[in-house]
Design a protein around this motif. Sequence first.
Motif, PDB file in Angstrom:
ATOM      1  N   SER A  24       0.822  -1.211   0.000  1.00 14.91           N
ATOM      2  CA  SER A  24       0.000   0.000   0.000  1.00 14.91           C
ATOM      3  C   SER A  24       0.851   1.254   0.000  1.00 14.91           C
ATOM      4  O   SER A  24       0.600   2.187  -0.780  1.00 14.91           O
ATOM      5  CB  SER A  24      -0.914   0.023   1.231  1.00 14.91           C
ATOM      6  N   THR A  49      -3.776   0.243  -7.677  1.00 15.60           N
ATOM      7  CA  THR A  49      -4.391   0.966  -6.570  1.00 15.60           C
ATOM      8  C   THR A  49      -5.819   0.478  -6.343  1.00 15.60           C
ATOM      9  O   THR A  49      -6.238   0.288  -5.194  1.00 15.60           O
ATOM     10  CB  THR A  49      -4.378   2.475  -6.839  1.00 15.60           C
ATOM     11  N   ALA A  50      -6.558   0.261  -7.415  1.00 15.60           N
ATOM     12  CA  ALA A  50      -7.934  -0.232  -7.295  1.00 15.60           C
ATOM     13  C   ALA A  50      -7.958  -1.612  -6.643  1.00 15.60           C
ATOM     14  O   ALA A  50      -8.809  -1.889  -5.782  1.00 15.60           O
ATOM     15  CB  ALA A  50      -8.601  -0.271  -8.661  1.00 15.60           C
ATOM     16  N   VAL A  51      -7.041  -2.489  -7.012  1.00 20.50           N
ATOM     17  CA  VAL A  51      -6.983  -3.828  -6.422  1.00 20.50           C
ATOM     18  C   VAL A  51      -6.619  -3.745  -4.938  1.00 20.50           C
ATOM     19  O   VAL A  51      -7.212  -4.429  -4.104  1.00 20.50           O
ATOM     20  CB  VAL A  51      -5.975  -4.719  -7.179  1.00 20.50           C
ATOM     21  N   VAL A  53      -7.152  -1.273  -2.870  1.00 22.25           N
ATOM     22  CA  VAL A  53      -8.310  -0.758  -2.130  1.00 22.25           C
ATOM     23  C   VAL A  53      -9.360  -1.853  -1.954  1.00 22.25           C
ATOM     24  O   VAL A  53      -9.939  -2.004  -0.879  1.00 22.25           O
ATOM     25  CB  VAL A  53      -8.904   0.472  -2.858  1.00 22.25           C
ATOM     26  N   TYR A  54      -9.600  -2.647  -2.975  1.00 22.74           N
ATOM     27  CA  TYR A  54     -10.582  -3.724  -2.914  1.00 22.74           C
ATOM     28  C   TYR A  54     -10.166  -4.779  -1.886  1.00 22.74           C
ATOM     29  O   TYR A  54     -10.967  -5.206  -1.053  1.00 22.74           O
ATOM     30  CB  TYR A  54     -10.748  -4.358  -4.296  1.00 22.74           C
ATOM     31  N   VAL A  55      -8.920  -5.202  -1.919  1.00 27.68           N
ATOM     32  CA  VAL A  55      -8.418  -6.208  -0.982  1.00 27.68           C
ATOM     33  C   VAL A  55      -8.388  -5.641   0.436  1.00 27.68           C
ATOM     34  O   VAL A  55      -8.569  -6.374   1.410  1.00 27.68           O
ATOM     35  CB  VAL A  55      -7.022  -6.700  -1.420  1.00 27.68           C
ATOM     36  N   GLY A  57     -10.578  -4.039   1.947  1.00 25.05           N
ATOM     37  CA  GLY A  57     -11.852  -4.315   2.612  1.00 25.05           C
ATOM     38  C   GLY A  57     -11.829  -5.660   3.317  1.00 25.05           C
ATOM     39  O   GLY A  57     -12.314  -5.786   4.448  1.00 25.05           O
ATOM     40  N   ALA A  58     -11.262  -6.668   2.676  1.00 25.33           N
ATOM     41  CA  ALA A  58     -11.163  -7.988   3.296  1.00 25.33           C
ATOM     42  C   ALA A  58     -10.299  -7.935   4.551  1.00 25.33           C
ATOM     43  O   ALA A  58     -10.630  -8.532   5.578  1.00 25.33           O
ATOM     44  CB  ALA A  58     -10.592  -8.997   2.305  1.00 25.33           C
TER      45      ALA A  58
END
Length: 101
Positions: A24, A49-51, A53-55, A57-58
Amino acid sequence: MQNWVSLIPDRLRLALYLVFGVVSVGIGATGTWYANVDGSVPAWVGGVTAVVVYVGGAFGFVAAGNVSAGPAEILDLDHDDYDVTDPDTGETTTEIGKLGQ
């Protein structure tokens, strides 16, 4: 019933959190560098960056699953207060002390 978070060993979660943190910070620094030096950010930086941010959350759900839902701990911030007794009147007052005294 077993908590689904407990299925992931602590050491593995720690390693994943550290890798995620380094990635990150690295991708954020890369995007900032490109934006300041080149004036535009490459598409691959936006995609990564999109990936991330998505990960993220998990990882947030796993971290939230590790928080105990017990009663809140009330901190004793005035534990250094002390009582002073006036020798003439015998009246006692509480003085506010400084932390560490």
